[in-house]
Design a protein around this motif. Structure first.
Motif, PDB file in Angstrom:
ATOM      1  N   ASP A  35      -3.807 -43.817 -46.745  1.00 36.83           N
ATOM      2  CA  ASP A  35      -3.029 -42.632 -46.453  1.00 36.83           C
ATOM      3  C   ASP A  35      -1.638 -42.919 -45.689  1.00 36.83           C
ATOM      4  OD1 ASP A  35      -4.851 -41.032 -47.994  1.00 36.83           O
ATOM      5  OD2 ASP A  35      -5.606 -40.179 -46.176  1.00 36.83           O
ATOM      6  N   LEU A  36      -2.029 -43.905 -44.580  1.00 34.64           N
ATOM      7  CA  LEU A  36      -0.743 -44.180 -43.892  1.00 34.64           C
ATOM      8  C   LEU A  36       0.095 -45.062 -44.503  1.00 34.64           C
ATOM      9  CD1 LEU A  36      -2.407 -45.197 -40.346  1.00 34.64           C
ATOM     10  CD2 LEU A  36      -1.180 -43.186 -40.991  1.00 34.64           C
ATOM     11  N   VAL A  37      -0.278 -45.956 -45.490  1.00 36.24           N
ATOM     12  CA  VAL A  37       0.574 -46.605 -46.235  1.00 36.24           C
ATOM     13  C   VAL A  37       1.426 -45.851 -47.362  1.00 36.24           C
ATOM     14  CG1 VAL A  37      -0.075 -48.988 -46.015  1.00 36.24           C
ATOM     15  CG2 VAL A  37      -0.985 -47.567 -48.023  1.00 36.24           C
ATOM     16  N   GLN A  38       0.672 -44.865 -47.773  1.00 34.84           N
ATOM     17  CA  GLN A  38       1.228 -43.876 -48.914  1.00 34.84           C
ATOM     18  C   GLN A  38       2.465 -43.036 -47.954  1.00 34.84           C
ATOM     19  OE1 GLN A  38       1.188 -43.097 -51.821  1.00 34.84           O
ATOM     20  NE2 GLN A  38      -0.605 -44.484 -52.522  1.00 34.84           N
ATOM     21  N   LEU A  39       2.265 -42.839 -46.468  1.00 35.22           N
ATOM     22  CA  LEU A  39       3.106 -41.873 -45.950  1.00 35.22           C
ATOM     23  C   LEU A  39       4.296 -42.893 -45.519  1.00 35.22           C
ATOM     24  CD1 LEU A  39       0.924 -40.051 -43.152  1.00 35.22           C
ATOM     25  CD2 LEU A  39       2.285 -39.105 -45.157  1.00 35.22           C
ATOM     26  N   VAL A 119       5.373 -53.659 -35.335  1.00 32.14           N
ATOM     27  CA  VAL A 119       4.122 -54.779 -35.075  1.00 32.14           C
ATOM     28  C   VAL A 119       2.914 -53.580 -34.407  1.00 32.14           C
ATOM     29  CG1 VAL A 119       3.491 -56.140 -33.311  1.00 32.14           C
ATOM     30  CG2 VAL A 119       5.885 -56.011 -33.777  1.00 32.14           C
ATOM     31  N   LEU A 120       1.867 -54.095 -35.001  1.00 30.55           N
ATOM     32  CA  LEU A 120       0.659 -53.686 -34.781  1.00 30.55           C
ATOM     33  C   LEU A 120       0.209 -54.241 -33.493  1.00 30.55           C
ATOM     34  CD1 LEU A 120      -0.968 -53.476 -38.098  1.00 30.55           C
ATOM     35  CD2 LEU A 120       0.080 -51.601 -36.951  1.00 30.55           C
ATOM     36  N   ARG A 121       0.204 -53.682 -32.420  1.00 33.68           N
ATOM     37  CA  ARG A 121      -0.241 -54.278 -31.179  1.00 33.68           C
ATOM     38  C   ARG A 121      -1.243 -53.489 -30.319  1.00 33.68           C
ATOM     39  NH1 ARG A 121       3.427 -57.908 -29.113  1.00 33.68           N
ATOM     40  NH2 ARG A 121       5.127 -56.534 -29.981  1.00 33.68           N
ATOM     41  N   THR A 122      -2.244 -54.224 -29.785  1.00 31.84           N
ATOM     42  CA  THR A 122      -3.282 -53.462 -29.063  1.00 31.84           C
ATOM     43  C   THR A 122      -2.803 -53.244 -27.820  1.00 31.84           C
ATOM     44  OG1 THR A 122      -3.966 -55.419 -27.855  1.00 31.84           O
ATOM     45  CG2 THR A 122      -4.818 -55.369 -30.353  1.00 31.84           C
ATOM     46  N   THR A 148       9.710 -43.046 -37.811  1.00 32.35           N
ATOM     47  CA  THR A 148       8.464 -42.622 -38.609  1.00 32.35           C
ATOM     48  C   THR A 148       7.687 -43.857 -38.846  1.00 32.35           C
ATOM     49  OG1 THR A 148       9.417 -40.661 -39.481  1.00 32.35           O
ATOM     50  CG2 THR A 148       7.566 -41.738 -40.779  1.00 32.35           C
ATOM     51  N   LEU A 149       8.149 -44.918 -39.048  1.00 30.39           N
ATOM     52  CA  LEU A 149       7.480 -46.173 -39.142  1.00 30.39           C
ATOM     53  C   LEU A 149       6.698 -46.671 -38.050  1.00 30.39           C
ATOM     54  CD1 LEU A 149       6.988 -48.168 -41.537  1.00 30.39           C
ATOM     55  CD2 LEU A 149       8.900 -49.691 -40.775  1.00 30.39           C
ATOM     56  N   GLN A 150       7.325 -46.576 -36.811  1.00 32.90           N
ATOM     57  CA  GLN A 150       6.819 -46.902 -35.781  1.00 32.90           C
ATOM     58  C   GLN A 150       5.496 -45.999 -35.294  1.00 32.90           C
ATOM     59  OE1 GLN A 150      10.464 -46.992 -33.098  1.00 32.90           O
ATOM     60  NE2 GLN A 150      10.287 -49.124 -33.192  1.00 32.90           N
ATOM     61  N   ARG A 154       1.565 -46.772 -34.941  1.00 31.73           N
ATOM     62  CA  ARG A 154       0.625 -46.492 -33.845  1.00 31.73           C
ATOM     63  C   ARG A 154      -0.588 -45.735 -34.275  1.00 31.73           C
ATOM     64  NH1 ARG A 154       5.837 -45.376 -31.319  1.00 31.73           N
ATOM     65  NH2 ARG A 154       5.485 -42.983 -31.780  1.00 31.73           N
ATOM     66  N   GLN A 155      -0.378 -45.168 -35.442  1.00 34.91           N
ATOM     67  CA  GLN A 155      -1.554 -44.376 -35.829  1.00 34.91           C
ATOM     68  C   GLN A 155      -2.342 -45.399 -36.459  1.00 34.91           C
ATOM     69  OE1 GLN A 155      -2.667 -41.075 -36.091  1.00 34.91           O
ATOM     70  NE2 GLN A 155      -1.068 -41.215 -34.371  1.00 34.91           N
ATOM     71  N   VAL A 156      -1.799 -46.491 -37.099  1.00 30.76           N
ATOM     72  CA  VAL A 156      -2.887 -47.596 -37.598  1.00 30.76           C
ATOM     73  C   VAL A 156      -3.481 -48.249 -36.506  1.00 30.76           C
ATOM     74  CG1 VAL A 156      -2.596 -49.919 -38.612  1.00 30.76           C
ATOM     75  CG2 VAL A 156      -1.141 -48.155 -39.562  1.00 30.76           C
ATOM     76  N   MET A 157      -2.941 -48.408 -35.355  1.00 30.88           N
ATOM     77  CA  MET A 157      -3.659 -48.821 -34.191  1.00 30.88           C
ATOM     78  C   MET A 157      -4.760 -47.982 -33.604  1.00 30.88           C
ATOM     79  SD  MET A 157      -3.261 -52.025 -33.715  1.00 30.88           S
ATOM     80  CE  MET A 157      -4.371 -52.041 -32.646  1.00 30.88           C
TER      81      MET A 157
END
Length: 384
Positions: A35-39, A119-122, A148-150, A154-157
């Protein structure tokens, strides 16, 4: 991959360890990430979006739209470079950027032109990859699209953190369940072993009392047999009452003769672990054989010695222990006039308790004992 000025807090080895701690690589697609890549595609008006995780030799996509593959080699990864930059990396035209112009995905199919990656950062600041959008034509993003991309990154993380927390919880629950199950099995086995031990001690009292001529003789014989039983139990206790090495059982009885200048015994056989129900009677049998050899047989004279051989055979799918005790160099052996506890143990108890086939021969040159007993392979309590 390190930039000492920007990322002093981690090494590539640390980063890979953190990435693997999320237990996400090579997992099936999940709706939350799809869903996140679709958004991302809808928000940025691009035909492609990826959740890219940078592994040791590849970039792997937890979710993707428009590219059609789940991973590519690192030499094709644009996210590898973007991951090392602070914030958002935007490349309006990849062909005009010397870092990416020769990338196979830019110079060849599918001829990528635009890239934007967050970036996907922990929470500890370790980069794992990027959430990126791509296009086949040069372009730019609006300020709202950048935000929105940022936000989506953050939602991915957040999903990755939640996923890891659930996995760790499940692992702890499973470990706790296994410990409880093991403790329950151990208590059952301990209860079983104590009952058997008490029965054995009771049998020893009766048998020793019937064969002893005096209280002193009874005390010595009974004490020695209890000591032998305790030594075998000690070996079993070291393995949670499960198995004991046959060689160690034999050594507990014959060890006093190991320091002689002239060899007094030989142990010949492969490593074999005996389950408790076989180890205890075998240990007692070796004790009786050793005691008899010391009193009347090969170990009663300096030139005598004992040879103990064993191996494991298979008969109709059943593994069996084949054991032989041979005495040499001792005084002449005669058939005993009466059957004591030792003879009873060897010829009656072993067949009844261990389903063993035994043979005792009182040959002139020395006592011969032979036994074939089924091996119990299954452990009640699993090994750690």
């Amino acid at each position: 991959m390190l930039n000492d000025k920007l990322l002093p807090a981690w090494t590539e080895r640390d980063r890979l360890a953190v990435l693997r701690s999320y237990r996400v690589l090579d997992t099936p697609p999940e709706p939350a990430f799809d869903d996140l890549v679709q958004l991302a595609v809808r928000a940025c008006w691009t035909p492609m979006a990826l959740i890219s995780l940078i592994d040791e030799r590849r970039q792997w996509f937890k979710a993707e739209v428009g590219l059609g593959v789940r991973e590519t080699p690192l030499d094709r990864s644009i996210c590898l470079t973007a991951m090392l930059q602070p914030g958002l990396t935007i490349v309006p035209d990849l062909t005009e950027d010397p870092r990416f112009a020769r990338n196979p995905l830019v110079a060849g199919e599918p001829h990528l032109r635009f890239y934007a990656g967050a970036v996907l950062r922990t929470p500890d600041g370790v980069p794992l990859g990027a959430l990126c959008v791509l296009d086949f034509v040069p372009r730019r993003l609006t300020e709202d699209q950048v935000d929105t991309l940022q936000l989506l990154a953050r939602q991915v993380m957040s999903h990755l953190e939640h996923r890891r927390a659930i996995a760790e919880r499940d692992e702890k629950l499973e470990a706790s369940h296994q410990i409880e199950q093991r403790q329950s099995l151990l208590v059952r086995e301990l209860h079983h072993r104590v009952k058997n031990t008490l029965a054995t001690v009771q049998a020893l009292v009766g048998a020793t009392g019937r064969s002893a001529g005096s209280f002193d003789a009874f005390y010595r014989s009974f004490s020695n047999r209890i000591t032998s039983l305790a030594k075998t139990h000690n070996l079993l206790t070291e393995d949670y009452w499960q198995t004991a090495p046959l060689r160690e059982i034999a050594l507990t009885e014959l060890k006093p003769f190991a320091e002689s200048r002239q060899p007094r015994f030989m142990l010949l056989g492969p490593p074999v672990d005996l389950a408790a129900d076989l180890a205890v009677p075998v240990g007692m049998a070796l004790h009786e054989l050793t005691t008899n050899a010391v009193r009347y047989g090969a170990l009663s004279v300096s030139e005598g010695y004992v040879e103990l051989r064993w191996n494991v055979t298979e008969d109709h799918g059943v593994r069996k222990l084949h054991l032989e005790w041979n005495e040499c160099g001792g005084p002449p052996v005669n058939q005993p006039q009466h059957q004591g506890f030792g003879s009873t143990l060897l010829q009656r108890v072993l067949p009844m308790q261990c389903n063993a086939e035994v043979e005792v021969q009182y040959e002139t040159q020395g006592l011969r004992f032979r036994m074939d007993a089924p091996l119990i392979d299954q452990r009640l309590v699993p090994a750690y």
